[in-house]
Design a protein around this motif. Structure first.
Motif, mmCIF file in Angstrom:
data_model
loop_
_atom_site.group_PDB
_atom_site.id
_atom_site.type_symbol
_atom_site.label_atom_id
_atom_site.label_comp_id
_atom_site.label_asym_id
_atom_site.label_seq_id
_atom_site.Cartn_x
_atom_site.Cartn_y
_atom_site.Cartn_z
ATOM 1 N N ARG A 185 -1.737 -2.138 -8.619
ATOM 2 C CA ARG A 185 -0.317 -2.538 -7.944
ATOM 3 C C ARG A 185 0.482 -1.383 -8.430
ATOM 4 N NH1 ARG A 185 -2.209 -7.351 -9.753
ATOM 5 N NH2 ARG A 185 -1.185 -7.289 -11.709
ATOM 6 N N ALA A 186 0.206 -0.616 -9.678
ATOM 7 C CA ALA A 186 1.331 0.415 -10.068
ATOM 8 C C ALA A 186 0.905 1.764 -9.161
ATOM 9 C CB ALA A 186 0.906 0.892 -11.444
ATOM 10 N N ILE A 187 -0.221 1.970 -8.537
ATOM 11 C CA ILE A 187 -0.363 3.096 -7.803
ATOM 12 C C ILE A 187 0.018 2.652 -6.383
ATOM 13 C CG2 ILE A 187 -2.270 4.172 -6.483
ATOM 14 C CD1 ILE A 187 -4.030 3.782 -8.916
ATOM 15 N N ASP A 188 -0.004 1.388 -5.756
ATOM 16 C CA ASP A 188 0.737 0.943 -4.608
ATOM 17 C C ASP A 188 2.049 1.006 -4.693
ATOM 18 O OD1 ASP A 188 -1.959 0.217 -3.820
ATOM 19 O OD2 ASP A 188 -1.489 -1.717 -3.762
ATOM 20 N N GLY A 189 2.798 0.739 -5.635
ATOM 21 C CA GLY A 189 4.208 0.851 -5.843
ATOM 22 C C GLY A 189 4.840 2.033 -5.959
ATOM 23 N N LEU A 190 3.952 3.179 -6.536
ATOM 24 C CA LEU A 190 4.225 4.754 -6.476
ATOM 25 C C LEU A 190 4.116 5.092 -5.117
ATOM 26 C CD1 LEU A 190 4.772 7.393 -7.958
ATOM 27 C CD2 LEU A 190 2.130 7.657 -8.111
ATOM 28 N N ASN A 191 3.065 4.880 -4.536
ATOM 29 C CA ASN A 191 2.962 5.504 -3.120
ATOM 30 C C ASN A 191 3.827 4.973 -2.132
ATOM 31 O OD1 ASN A 191 1.159 7.484 -2.916
ATOM 32 N ND2 ASN A 191 -0.381 6.317 -3.590
ATOM 33 N N GLY A 192 4.128 3.472 -2.418
ATOM 34 C CA GLY A 192 5.067 2.866 -1.416
ATOM 35 C C GLY A 192 6.580 3.419 -1.807
ATOM 36 N N PHE A 193 6.910 3.666 -2.839
ATOM 37 C CA PHE A 193 8.284 4.330 -2.982
ATOM 38 C C PHE A 193 8.212 5.635 -2.599
ATOM 39 C CE2 PHE A 193 10.763 7.119 -5.819
ATOM 40 C CZ PHE A 193 12.033 6.827 -5.415
ATOM 41 N N ILE A 194 7.037 6.727 -2.807
ATOM 42 C CA ILE A 194 7.096 7.629 -2.052
ATOM 43 C C ILE A 194 7.166 7.705 -0.672
ATOM 44 C CG2 ILE A 194 5.675 10.009 -1.903
ATOM 45 C CD1 ILE A 194 5.111 9.468 -4.795
ATOM 46 N N GLY A 195 6.537 6.800 -0.054
ATOM 47 C CA GLY A 195 6.297 6.750 1.509
ATOM 48 C C GLY A 195 7.694 6.506 2.001
ATOM 49 N N SER A 229 10.727 6.981 0.553
ATOM 50 C CA SER A 229 11.599 7.999 0.341
ATOM 51 C C SER A 229 11.434 9.116 1.134
ATOM 52 C CB SER A 229 11.456 8.453 -1.336
ATOM 53 O OG SER A 229 11.446 7.377 -2.059
ATOM 54 N N VAL A 230 10.127 9.596 1.266
ATOM 55 C CA VAL A 230 10.141 10.946 2.258
ATOM 56 C C VAL A 230 10.420 10.670 3.573
ATOM 57 C CG1 VAL A 230 8.432 12.027 0.690
ATOM 58 C CG2 VAL A 230 7.557 10.787 2.463
ATOM 59 N N LYS A 231 10.443 9.572 4.250
ATOM 60 C CA LYS A 231 10.899 9.168 5.628
ATOM 61 C C LYS A 231 12.067 10.044 5.897
ATOM 62 C CE LYS A 231 12.310 4.730 5.255
ATOM 63 N NZ LYS A 231 12.160 3.397 5.410
ATOM 64 N N TRP A 232 13.073 10.284 4.897
ATOM 65 C CA TRP A 232 14.450 10.720 5.199
ATOM 66 C C TRP A 232 14.319 12.161 5.335
ATOM 67 C CZ3 TRP A 232 17.990 7.530 6.889
ATOM 68 C CH2 TRP A 232 17.873 6.016 6.234
ATOM 69 N N LEU A 233 13.156 12.648 4.875
ATOM 70 C CA LEU A 233 12.963 14.039 5.078
ATOM 71 C C LEU A 233 12.947 14.473 6.619
ATOM 72 C CD1 LEU A 233 11.004 15.197 1.935
ATOM 73 C CD2 LEU A 233 13.418 15.600 2.350
ATOM 74 N N LEU A 234 12.126 13.317 7.311
ATOM 75 C CA LEU A 234 12.190 13.327 8.838
ATOM 76 C C LEU A 234 13.574 13.598 9.423
ATOM 77 C CD1 LEU A 234 9.542 10.785 9.660
ATOM 78 C CD2 LEU A 234 9.012 13.451 9.796
ATOM 79 N N LEU A 235 14.385 13.039 9.228
ATOM 80 C CA LEU A 235 15.892 13.117 9.507
ATOM 81 C C LEU A 235 16.270 14.735 9.115
ATOM 82 C CD1 LEU A 235 18.308 12.151 10.806
ATOM 83 C CD2 LEU A 235 19.051 10.912 8.797
ATOM 84 N N VAL A 236 16.296 14.954 8.189
ATOM 85 C CA VAL A 236 16.560 16.472 7.641
ATOM 86 C C VAL A 236 16.033 17.476 8.593
ATOM 87 C CG1 VAL A 236 16.622 18.036 5.763
ATOM 88 C CG2 VAL A 236 17.029 15.660 5.328
ATOM 89 N N ALA A 237 14.750 17.166 8.773
ATOM 90 C CA ALA A 237 13.786 18.193 9.462
ATOM 91 C C ALA A 237 14.424 18.396 10.959
ATOM 92 C CB ALA A 237 12.378 17.741 9.532
#
Length: 178
Positions: free
Chosen positions: A9-19, A21-29
């Motif tokens: 669950r901790a790993i899932d939470g980490l990857n969920g948070f990162i996933g 979060s990084v989607k906003w970089l698509l807008l920047v790109a």
């Protein structure tokens, strides 16, 4: 198994948070790409740094989000074949694939990427293109992305073992998008 499921669950939470979060970089790109194209075609000016920034942003989305993609069960698989199997058989295939293919490849890439990243960092490697960017920030995304993918592979394997023991529902079912 309770401790392993908490770790999962901790790993899932980490990857969920990162996933998420990084989607906003698509807008920047997209903005960087649009502004770069506008300037290039309007003023007949261009910069290698802006083009490289687009590549870096793509890498900053793609590599760290690989674990998130696995979490959401969206990686390309052989569903045409495994879809015909019972959930328990699919879980065993997933465990086998993780142990034999996913983890060995991700660990190998991690092992091979560290010297390259370190060398790039200590030498302040610059792009060979005129006006290009420093390289190590993009290269460091390789071990980060593959470490997150490895961790998510471990998490998925834990969940498959727990499913086979009857402790949780089938983790292989498609999950909703968030």
């Amino acid at each position: 198994m309770t401790g392993l499921l908490a770790f999962s669950r901790a790993i899932d939470g980490l990857n969920g948070f990162i996933g998420r979060s990084v989607k906003w970089l698509l807008l920047v790109a997209v903005i960087v790409c649009a502004v770069n194209a506008l300037i290039r075609y309007t003023f007949d000016m261009s910069s290698n740094a802006w083009l490289e920034l687009q590549w870096y942003l793509f890498a900053a989305v793609f590599l760290p989000a690989a674990g998130y993609t696995l979490l959401k069960n969206e990686h390309v698989r052989i569903d045409v074949v495994t879809g015909r199997f019972a959930p328990r058989t699919r879980a065993k295939i997933e465990i086998f694939g993780t142990l034999v293919f996913l983890l060995p490849v991700t660990v190998l890439i991690l092992y091979l990427s560290f010297p390259m990243v370190w060398d790039s960092f200590i030498h302040s490697e610059m792009s060979s293109n005129a006006g290009g960017l420093i390289r190590w920030p993009a290269k460091v995304l390789i071990p980060i992305g593959f470490a997150l993918l490895s961790l998510q592979g471990i998490s998925e394997m834990i969940k498959r073992f727990a499913f086979l023991q009857g402790l949780i529902p089938d983790p292989g079912e498609k999950r909703g998008h968030h």
